[in-house]
Write a protein that holds these residues in place. Structure first.
Motif, PDB file in Angstrom:
ATOM      1  N   ASP A  43     -19.879  20.869  10.916  1.00 17.04           N
ATOM      2  CA  ASP A  43     -20.124  22.233  11.388  1.00 17.04           C
ATOM      3  C   ASP A  43     -19.526  23.274  10.454  1.00 17.04           C
ATOM      4  OD1 ASP A  43     -21.446  21.273  13.656  1.00 17.04           O
ATOM      5  OD2 ASP A  43     -19.575  21.127  14.786  1.00 17.04           O
ATOM      6  N   GLY A  44     -18.948  22.828   9.340  1.00 18.26           N
ATOM      7  CA  GLY A  44     -18.355  23.757   8.378  1.00 18.26           C
ATOM      8  C   GLY A  44     -16.956  24.225   8.754  1.00 18.26           C
ATOM      9  N   GLN A  45     -16.365  23.624   9.779  1.00 20.60           N
ATOM     10  CA  GLN A  45     -15.015  24.003  10.196  1.00 20.60           C
ATOM     11  C   GLN A  45     -13.979  23.319   9.307  1.00 20.60           C
ATOM     12  OE1 GLN A  45     -15.677  22.390  14.127  1.00 20.60           O
ATOM     13  NE2 GLN A  45     -15.487  24.430  15.028  1.00 20.60           N
ATOM     14  N   ILE A  46     -12.923  24.044   8.965  1.00 16.13           N
ATOM     15  CA  ILE A  46     -11.809  23.471   8.205  1.00 16.13           C
ATOM     16  C   ILE A  46     -10.847  22.853   9.213  1.00 16.13           C
ATOM     17  CG2 ILE A  46      -9.883  23.932   6.664  1.00 16.13           C
ATOM     18  CD1 ILE A  46     -11.539  26.309   5.592  1.00 16.13           C
ATOM     19  N   LEU A  47     -10.705  21.535   9.144  1.00 16.04           N
ATOM     20  CA  LEU A  47      -9.849  20.787  10.066  1.00 16.04           C
ATOM     21  C   LEU A  47      -8.573  20.379   9.350  1.00 16.04           C
ATOM     22  CD1 LEU A  47     -12.616  18.431  11.488  1.00 16.04           C
ATOM     23  CD2 LEU A  47     -11.867  20.631  12.403  1.00 16.04           C
ATOM     24  N   THR A  48      -7.450  20.623   9.987  1.00 21.43           N
ATOM     25  CA  THR A  48      -6.154  20.254   9.419  1.00 21.43           C
ATOM     26  C   THR A  48      -5.405  19.411  10.442  1.00 21.43           C
ATOM     27  OG1 THR A  48      -6.104  22.308   8.180  1.00 21.43           O
ATOM     28  CG2 THR A  48      -4.023  21.140   8.408  1.00 21.43           C
ATOM     29  N   TYR A  49      -4.911  18.258   9.979  1.00 24.25           N
ATOM     30  CA  TYR A  49      -4.178  17.320  10.831  1.00 24.25           C
ATOM     31  C   TYR A  49      -2.779  17.146  10.265  1.00 24.25           C
ATOM     32  CZ  TYR A  49      -8.972  16.253  12.058  1.00 24.25           C
ATOM     33  OH  TYR A  49     -10.279  16.362  12.439  1.00 24.25           O
ATOM     34  N   THR A  50      -1.772  17.380  11.082  1.00 24.56           N
ATOM     35  CA  THR A  50      -0.393  17.140  10.683  1.00 24.56           C
ATOM     36  C   THR A  50       0.048  15.841  11.343  1.00 24.56           C
ATOM     37  OG1 THR A  50       0.006  19.512  10.577  1.00 24.56           O
ATOM     38  CG2 THR A  50       1.952  18.086  10.659  1.00 24.56           C
ATOM     39  N   MET A  51       0.624  14.937  10.556  1.00 29.62           N
ATOM     40  CA  MET A  51       1.025  13.630  11.051  1.00 29.62           C
ATOM     41  C   MET A  51       2.453  13.308  10.667  1.00 29.62           C
ATOM     42  SD  MET A  51      -2.325  11.381  10.307  1.00 29.62           S
ATOM     43  CE  MET A  51      -3.869  12.228  10.092  1.00 29.62           C
ATOM     44  N   LYS A  52       3.090  12.525  11.518  1.00 29.35           N
ATOM     45  CA  LYS A  52       4.468  12.085  11.273  1.00 29.35           C
ATOM     46  C   LYS A  52       4.523  10.577  11.436  1.00 29.35           C
ATOM     47  CE  LYS A  52       9.170  12.895  12.605  1.00 29.35           C
ATOM     48  NZ  LYS A  52      10.118  13.688  13.323  1.00 29.35           N
ATOM     49  N   LYS A  53       5.264   9.925  10.561  1.00 27.27           N
ATOM     50  CA  LYS A  53       5.366   8.463  10.600  1.00 27.27           C
ATOM     51  C   LYS A  53       6.258   8.036  11.753  1.00 27.27           C
ATOM     52  CE  LYS A  53       5.568   4.553   7.582  1.00 27.27           C
ATOM     53  NZ  LYS A  53       5.563   4.122   6.208  1.00 27.27           N
ATOM     54  N   THR A  54       5.737   7.063  12.542  1.00 28.07           N
ATOM     55  CA  THR A  54       6.520   6.510  13.639  1.00 28.07           C
ATOM     56  C   THR A  54       7.082   5.156  13.281  1.00 28.07           C
ATOM     57  OG1 THR A  54       4.610   5.440  14.661  1.00 28.07           O
ATOM     58  CG2 THR A  54       5.118   7.687  15.354  1.00 28.07           C
ATOM     59  N   TYR A  55       6.376   4.446  12.383  1.00 31.05           N
ATOM     60  CA  TYR A  55       6.849   3.140  11.915  1.00 31.05           C
ATOM     61  C   TYR A  55       6.386   2.936  10.509  1.00 31.05           C
ATOM     62  CZ  TYR A  55       6.697  -1.812  10.929  1.00 31.05           C
ATOM     63  OH  TYR A  55       6.828  -3.017  10.318  1.00 31.05           O
TER      64      TYR A  55
ATOM     65  N   GLN B 240      -3.249   4.034  12.034  1.00 30.33           N
ATOM     66  CA  GLN B 240      -2.531   2.837  11.608  1.00 30.33           C
ATOM     67  C   GLN B 240      -3.195   2.296  10.357  1.00 30.33           C
ATOM     68  OE1 GLN B 240      -1.958   0.158  15.104  1.00 30.33           O
ATOM     69  NE2 GLN B 240      -3.008   1.808  16.165  1.00 30.33           N
ATOM     70  N   PHE B 241      -2.393   2.055   9.333  1.00 24.08           N
ATOM     71  CA  PHE B 241      -2.914   1.607   8.049  1.00 24.08           C
ATOM     72  C   PHE B 241      -2.346   0.247   7.679  1.00 24.08           C
ATOM     73  CE2 PHE B 241      -2.935   6.195   8.003  1.00 24.08           C
ATOM     74  CZ  PHE B 241      -4.203   6.482   7.538  1.00 24.08           C
ATOM     75  N   GLN B 242      -3.220  -0.657   7.287  1.00 23.39           N
ATOM     76  CA  GLN B 242      -2.809  -1.925   6.713  1.00 23.39           C
ATOM     77  C   GLN B 242      -3.933  -2.385   5.806  1.00 23.39           C
ATOM     78  OE1 GLN B 242      -1.741  -5.028   9.418  1.00 23.39           O
ATOM     79  NE2 GLN B 242      -1.047  -6.357   7.798  1.00 23.39           N
TER      80      GLN B 242
ATOM     81  N   ILE C 214       0.827  -1.206   0.000  1.00 20.64           N
ATOM     82  CA  ILE C 214       0.000   0.000   0.000  1.00 20.64           C
ATOM     83  C   ILE C 214       0.858   1.253   0.000  1.00 20.64           C
ATOM     84  CG2 ILE C 214      -1.955  -1.152   1.079  1.00 20.64           C
ATOM     85  CD1 ILE C 214      -1.217   0.338   3.679  1.00 20.64           C
ATOM     86  N   GLY C 215       2.154   1.083  -0.191  1.00 22.56           N
ATOM     87  CA  GLY C 215       3.040   2.239  -0.334  1.00 22.56           C
ATOM     88  C   GLY C 215       3.442   2.872   0.983  1.00 22.56           C
ATOM     89  N   GLU C 216       3.742   4.149   0.914  1.00 19.65           N
ATOM     90  CA  GLU C 216       4.265   4.878   2.067  1.00 19.65           C
ATOM     91  C   GLU C 216       3.272   5.030   3.209  1.00 19.65           C
ATOM     92  OE1 GLU C 216       7.386   6.064   2.740  1.00 19.65           O
ATOM     93  OE2 GLU C 216       7.927   4.888   0.988  1.00 19.65           O
TER      94      GLU C 216
ATOM     95  N   VAL D 109      -4.700  15.693   0.757  1.00 18.43           N
ATOM     96  CA  VAL D 109      -3.426  15.251   1.331  1.00 18.43           C
ATOM     97  C   VAL D 109      -2.273  16.031   0.723  1.00 18.43           C
ATOM     98  CG1 VAL D 109      -1.882  13.282   1.646  1.00 18.43           C
ATOM     99  CG2 VAL D 109      -4.355  12.939   1.691  1.00 18.43           C
ATOM    100  N   THR D 110      -1.412  16.545   1.581  1.00 16.39           N
ATOM    101  CA  THR D 110      -0.165  17.192   1.154  1.00 16.39           C
ATOM    102  C   THR D 110       0.977  16.414   1.785  1.00 16.39           C
ATOM    103  OG1 THR D 110      -1.277  19.331   1.170  1.00 16.39           O
ATOM    104  CG2 THR D 110       1.134  19.339   1.097  1.00 16.39           C
ATOM    105  N   TRP D 111       1.829  15.808   0.949  1.00 12.28           N
ATOM    106  CA  TRP D 111       2.967  15.012   1.418  1.00 12.28           C
ATOM    107  C   TRP D 111       4.229  15.856   1.410  1.00 12.28           C
ATOM    108  CZ3 TRP D 111       3.041   9.876   2.887  1.00 12.28           C
ATOM    109  CH2 TRP D 111       1.895   9.140   2.627  1.00 12.28           C
ATOM    110  N   ASP D 112       5.145  15.562   2.320  1.00 13.10           N
ATOM    111  CA  ASP D 112       6.478  16.146   2.218  1.00 13.10           C
ATOM    112  C   ASP D 112       7.373  15.223   1.401  1.00 13.10           C
ATOM    113  OD1 ASP D 112       7.239  14.034   3.851  1.00 13.10           O
ATOM    114  OD2 ASP D 112       8.226  15.287   5.345  1.00 13.10           O
ATOM    115  N   GLY D 113       6.808  14.097   0.957  1.00 13.87           N
ATOM    116  CA  GLY D 113       7.545  13.149   0.139  1.00 13.87           C
ATOM    117  C   GLY D 113       8.302  12.119   0.947  1.00 13.87           C
ATOM    118  N   LYS D 114       8.235  12.203   2.272  1.00 19.85           N
ATOM    119  CA  LYS D 114       9.000  11.267   3.096  1.00 19.85           C
ATOM    120  C   LYS D 114       8.165  10.736   4.247  1.00 19.85           C
ATOM    121  CE  LYS D 114      13.255  13.340   1.760  1.00 19.85           C
ATOM    122  NZ  LYS D 114      14.274  14.243   2.049  1.00 19.85           N
ATOM    123  N   ARG D 115       8.264  11.379   5.404  1.00 25.28           N
ATOM    124  CA  ARG D 115       7.701  10.809   6.614  1.00 25.28           C
ATOM    125  C   ARG D 115       6.663  11.679   7.303  1.00 25.28           C
ATOM    126  NH1 ARG D 115      10.043   6.269   8.188  1.00 25.28           N
ATOM    127  NH2 ARG D 115       9.485   6.554  10.362  1.00 25.28           N
TER     128      ARG D 115
END
Length: 161
Positions: free
Chosen positions: A149-161, A61-63, A28-30, A133-139
């Motif tokens: 509710d019409g709110q713009i939600l933004t989540y920043t995530m970092k890969k741990t494994y 967690q994705f699988q 499933i890639g990165e 989705v906006t990738w930094d190309g890595k992690r």
């Protein structure tokens, strides 16, 4: 004794060939692995409510096509919601589906019990959420969506494994 050694060596190689770790349904890639949420914003303002009541970290967690959203506290207690995901390449978005059911539980309503959305992330309805989705190309990557509710939600995530 020589035949015994050859048999053990052959048995070892056969065992190694027949066992191993692999992902169901191919690569499933990165996205494969565990991602920790490092920041949540609502309409551009930092939102700390997702870390309230002693809950500290949230992990995606994705699988295969399954997504687990888990939050933990300092005692390692956890709460997990389960959904499915689909990557829509041409639109650069990911769809998270929190509308599944399970015959094992008495309520058996779409998005009930384990299959509801992670409400602590302001995803308050059990439905399909589309995230740009906006990738930094890595992690790390940033997801953006609009809640009920019409709110713009933004989540920043970092890969741990």
């Amino acid at each position: 004794m020589e035949k015994h050694k050859i048999f053990l060596i052959a048995l070892t190689f056969v065992s190694l060939a027949l066992t191993g770790c692999r992902m169901n349904n191919g690569d499933i890639g990165e996205l494969y692995g565990i991602w920790v949420v490092t920041e949540v914003t609502v309409d551009g303002e930092i939102y700390e409510g997702w870390r309230s009541d002693g809950w500290n970290d949230t992990f995606f967690q994705f699988q295969n096509n399954i997504c687990f959203v888990t939050r933990t506290n300092e005692l390692y207690d956890q709460e997990t919601q389960t959904g499915t995901w689909e990557w829509i390449e041409d639109k650069k978005l990911i769809a998270l589906n929190f509308t599944h059911t399970d015959n094992q539980f008495p309520d058996n309503i779409p998005g009930g019990f384990l299959y509801g959305s992670p409400t602590w992330l302001l995803l308050t309805e059990s439905r399909v959420y589309n995230f740009d989705v906006t990738w930094d190309g890595k992690r790390s990557f940033v997801w953006t969506t609009v809640n009920s509710d019409g709110q713009i939600l933004t989540y920043t995530m970092k890969k741990t494994y």
